[in-house]
Design an enzyme around this catalytic site. Structure first.
Site, short mmCIF file in Angstrom:
data_model
loop_
_atom_site.label_atom_id
_atom_site.label_comp_id
_atom_site.label_asym_id
_atom_site.label_seq_id
_atom_site.Cartn_x
_atom_site.Cartn_y
_atom_site.Cartn_z
N GLU A 56 0.95 -1.23 0.00
CA GLU A 56 -0.08 0.11 -0.05
C GLU A 56 0.82 1.22 0.07
O GLU A 56 2.03 1.19 0.75
CB GLU A 56 -0.88 0.05 1.46
N THR A 226 -8.00 0.38 -20.13
CA THR A 226 -7.75 -1.06 -19.48
C THR A 226 -6.34 -1.64 -20.13
O THR A 226 -6.04 -1.10 -21.07
CB THR A 226 -8.99 -2.07 -19.84
N LYS A 229 -7.16 -5.07 -23.54
CA LYS A 229 -7.70 -5.27 -24.87
C LYS A 229 -6.87 -5.21 -25.99
O LYS A 229 -6.12 -6.12 -25.91
CB LYS A 229 -8.90 -4.02 -24.80
N ARG A 235 -5.43 -8.32 -17.21
CA ARG A 235 -6.54 -7.78 -16.96
C ARG A 235 -6.66 -6.72 -15.88
O ARG A 235 -6.30 -7.08 -14.95
CB ARG A 235 -7.67 -8.97 -16.52
N1 DSN Z 1 -16.96 -4.71 -21.09
C1 DSN Z 1 -15.95 -4.03 -21.86
C2 DSN Z 1 -16.09 -4.27 -23.33
O1 DSN Z 1 -16.41 -5.36 -23.65
O2 DSN Z 1 -16.19 -3.28 -24.18
C3 DSN Z 1 -15.70 -2.65 -21.62
O3 DSN Z 1 -15.75 -2.54 -20.24
#
Ligand code: DSN
Length: 434
Positions: A56, A226, A229, A235
């Site tokens: 922390e 994020t 992706k 993640r």
């Molecule tokens: N759930 C994600 C998506 O599929 O675009 C966005 O947070």
């Protein structure tokens, strides 16, 4: 528990479930645009002993002893992310994109303040002001959409809503908008009314990092994303922006919202940033977009509509009404042929959200497997044929085999599967009982 027990030895049930999921990922055409496949190096960091450590606080200013290596890990992640995006400061502790956005709300707004974000059913995101989310429950939300004619975000609408409602914060970003977002225009709108500009590039981050999609970093106060992706990391989430906001954001993340940072995930993010800094990642990002464009064109040539008539990114939203189907039926049908996507509203959708008229697909994961234009043409054929034959189980079964064959030509985590235990005949890819 014996520290040396493997998962397989200690917990064969859970081991079998992970084998089944590995096999599913190996044998399905993964086309959810927000998903991707990480490297072995990312997986290794994610599964490392860093998960054991409480750290922390900020690097070099922790509330716990023994943090010297965690400090180095987090600083490495921040340094790489800054280099990747050209940001003045980075917070690598945000557990997810939603938490990252929440930290930004906490930093700049008080409950009841006005926020402008994109409508969810036009391609926006829950955390940009939807009424079921914290962002819509505790703040006064004004939502912009896309034009009916071209499905593009309209500067006129953004500007006039901003002037009329004087938001404290404007959010640019989306989860189902395939075209380039004009971040400079959003900056002009924010400046016009003295609003904070938050750009959420969760979907586009990998493309931005590779220089294949416009970067909001020079324009925005804060950029959130994020990391799993198009960026192809673990993640998790990331916050970056102008140096003057660093202190406020760090405080909102911890102690404002989160407890101990997930050091194993931060380490895995550092690995992913290193991968994204490599020249091959630029080629990857280019191919992601090229593949999405081929797929969109093939589907349109075969009679389906694509929202905005194409794409500039990794995703496309198919309007399945020409196939006389709803998004719900179409996505269920694609699942039967091992194509994983998701039903999605199209702008001005005549159907309710749980039925809708669209299917959202993306190419990041298939491109990671090495698929290119030829494979996109095959995928388009499978999609169209599946939709045409959605009531014909025999036809769907044959198409499923085609999808599996295509996957087999582009192995992914095959080395992680126990060959002897994959019982493909029984119910798909379940692993035999052990
Ligand atoms: N759930 C994600 C998506 O599929 O675009 C966005 O947070």
């Amino acid at each position: 528990m014996v520290a040396t027990d493997s998962l397989k030895d200690f917990d064969p049930d859970l081991y079998a479930l992970i084998q089944s999921e590995t096999s599913r990922q190996e044998h399905e055409l993964e086309m959810i645009p927000s998903e991707n496949f990480v490297s072995e190096a990312v997986l290794e960091a994610c599964g490392s002993v860093l998960t054991n450590k409480y750290a922390e606080g900020r690097p070099r200013k922790r509330y716990y002893g023994g943090c010297e290596f965690c400090d180095d890990v987090e600083e490495l992640a921040e340094k790489r992310a800054k280099e990747l995006f050209g940001a003045e400061f980075v917070n690598a502790q945000a557990h997810s994109g939603a938490t990252a956005n929440q930290a930004v709300f906490e930093t700049f707004l008080s409950p009841g303040d006005t926020v402008m974000g994109m409508k969810l059913d036009h391609g926006g995101h829950l955390t940009h002001g939807h009424k079921v989310n914290f962002s819509g429950k505790h703040y006064n939300v004004v939502a912009y959409g896309v034009n009916d004619s071209d499905h593009l975000i309209s500067e006129d609408e953004v500007m006039s809503l901003a002037k009329e409602h004087q938001p404290r914060m404007i959010i640019a970003g989306a989860s189902a908008y395939s075209r380039r977002i004009d971040f400079e225009m959003f900056k002009r709108a924010a400046d016009e009314v003295g609003a904070v500009l938050l750009c959420d590039i969760a979907h586009y981050a990998g493309l931005v990092a590779a220089g294949e999609y416009p970067s909001p970093v020079p324009h925005a106060d804060i950029v959130t994303t994020t990391t799993h992706k198009t960026l192809r990391g673990p993640r998790s989430g990331l916050i970056m922006g102008k140096a003057e906001h660093a202190k406020g954001i760090h405080k909102s993340v911890f102690p404002g919202l989160q407890g101990g940072p997930h050091m194993h995930t931060i380490a895995a993010k550092a690995v992913a940033f290193k991968e994204a800094l490599a020249p091959e990642f630029k080629t990857y990002a280019k191919n992601v977009i090229a593949n999405a464009r081929v797929l969109a064109k093939e589907l349109m040539d075969k009679g389906l509509n694509i929202v905005s008539n194409g794409t500039d990114s990794h995703l496309l939203v198919i309007d399945v009404r020409p196939a006389k189907l709803t998004g719900k039926v179409a996505s269920a049908c694609l699942e039967k042929v091992n194509i994983t996507g998701n039903m999605n509203t199209i702008p001005f959708d005549p159907e309710p959200p749980m039925v809708c008229s669209g299917v959202r697909l993306g190419t990041p994961a298939l491109t990671t497997r090495g698929m290119g234009a030829e494979e996109m043409k095959t995928v388009a054929k499978i999609i169209v044929s599946a939709l045409e034959n959605h009531n014909d189980d025999d036809a769907l079964k044959k198409l499923k085999e085609e999808s599996i064959e295509l996957c087999k030509s582009f192995p992914l985590y095959r080395h992680r599967l126990e060959k002897s235990s994959v019982d493909k005949e029984s119910n798909g890819y379940a692993v035999s009982a052990m």
